[in-house]
Design a protein around this motif. Sequence first.
Motif, PDB file in Angstrom:
ATOM      1  N   SER A 179       6.553   6.811  -1.756  1.00  0.00           N
ATOM      2  CA  SER A 179       5.141   7.260  -1.821  1.00  0.00           C
ATOM      3  C   SER A 179       4.304   6.117  -1.067  1.00  0.00           C
ATOM      4  O   SER A 179       3.761   5.103  -0.814  1.00  0.00           O
ATOM      5  N   ASN A 182      -0.732   6.762  -0.335  1.00  0.00           N
ATOM      6  CA  ASN A 182      -2.376   6.844  -0.813  1.00  0.00           C
ATOM      7  C   ASN A 182      -1.963   5.114  -0.463  1.00  0.00           C
ATOM      8  O   ASN A 182      -1.382   4.470   0.040  1.00  0.00           O
ATOM      9  N   ASP A 183      -3.580   4.480  -0.008  1.00  0.00           N
ATOM     10  CA  ASP A 183      -3.919   3.644  -0.078  1.00  0.00           C
ATOM     11  C   ASP A 183      -2.866   2.301  -1.186  1.00  0.00           C
ATOM     12  O   ASP A 183      -2.779   2.346  -2.551  1.00  0.00           O
ATOM     13  N   GLU A 186      -4.739   0.974  -4.602  1.00  0.00           N
ATOM     14  CA  GLU A 186      -4.104   1.900  -6.076  1.00  0.00           C
ATOM     15  C   GLU A 186      -3.481   1.896  -6.706  1.00  0.00           C
ATOM     16  O   GLU A 186      -3.248   2.706  -8.347  1.00  0.00           O
ATOM     17  N   ARG A 187      -2.743   0.867  -6.170  1.00  0.00           N
ATOM     18  CA  ARG A 187      -1.469   1.113  -7.016  1.00  0.00           C
ATOM     19  C   ARG A 187      -0.623   0.162  -7.977  1.00  0.00           C
ATOM     20  O   ARG A 187      -2.087  -0.867  -7.727  1.00  0.00           O
ATOM     21  N   ARG A 218       2.828  11.957   4.164  1.00  0.00           N
ATOM     22  CA  ARG A 218       3.459  12.926   3.406  1.00  0.00           C
ATOM     23  C   ARG A 218       5.052  12.785   3.748  1.00  0.00           C
ATOM     24  O   ARG A 218       5.785  14.023   3.357  1.00  0.00           O
ATOM     25  N   GLU A 249       6.351   5.117  -8.828  1.00  0.00           N
ATOM     26  CA  GLU A 249       6.756   5.930  -7.618  1.00  0.00           C
ATOM     27  C   GLU A 249       7.545   6.265  -8.161  1.00  0.00           C
ATOM     28  O   GLU A 249       8.625   7.698  -7.971  1.00  0.00           O
TER      29      GLU A 249
END
Length: 307
Positions: A179, A182-183, A186-187, A218, A249
């Motif tokens: 994925s 998202n930035d 943030e993971r 996406r 993820e």
Amino acid sequence: MRSLLAALRYLRLRILIGLIRLIVRFATPRLQPKPDRVLRVPSRDVGRTIRAHLYSSSPVEPTEVIDYVPRHVLINCCGSGFALPSFGADDLFCREISRRTGHVVLDLEYRLGPENPFPAAIHDVEDVVRYVLSYPGKYDAAHISISGFSSGGTLALVAPMLFPAHTFRNVVAFYPSVSMANDPGERRAPVKGPDKGRAPLFWTRLFREGYFGGMDPRDPRISPLYAKKINLPRNVLIFTAEYDVSALEAEQFAKKAEEEARFSNSRIELRRMRECGHGFDKTKRNVAARIEAYNAVVELLNHSLSN
């Protein structure tokens, strides 16, 4: 005005990613792969070919056509962040798989951003698969597998979505990024610990910008986690690492694949490697983990040949 801004943005990416490539080139040992042959696979682009390293434990070309048996194939995609030229980094893996399973291994050099952004890399993977399928007398179309590391693992998970069901017998993905919506800041990793194999956040953001730019992150060809249907092969083996921020993820993707597998004969196996980070098999710190992981791939490929 819009074209000028696009040109300036591209120039910025070329300069910054070029500098990062220089840093990596001088800070890491030079890659010295030793394939058995170097192939030039035709591309969909007129006049262009795709370089592929071929590894084989026995001759690929038939000596006596009447006795020749088409060979089972593993297509491999190296890690790159879709920006760093690391073709040849999987030489040890490719050689070991070929030696221990009898597969012909084709390690392909796919194009990178920002010079060749999405979907150039995917097109290269597609073209190599189609090349293999176009030679049924040389390669066994019933035993085509695909593997990949990091961004190459992402490509390995995307590939089955691009072809009819069961084109691939096995898919193996090492620490893929599934994925990009998202930035990356943030993971979080499953377990807090050192992850020296992961690129700095600034690099990761830059690589993503150079790879898919303003495209929808996406899009399942960019982020396979968002695919409505994964189009599973017979076997899917995914390795994650507990210090790796992309692990959760990837494990979510594996769970989604398990749900889909309830309606097929596919088998999903997820292995989270303990005390390991991104790129664990490429470091001297994790030799035992590398041996364990490569043994699992060998076991999978050998088992699939007898079923």
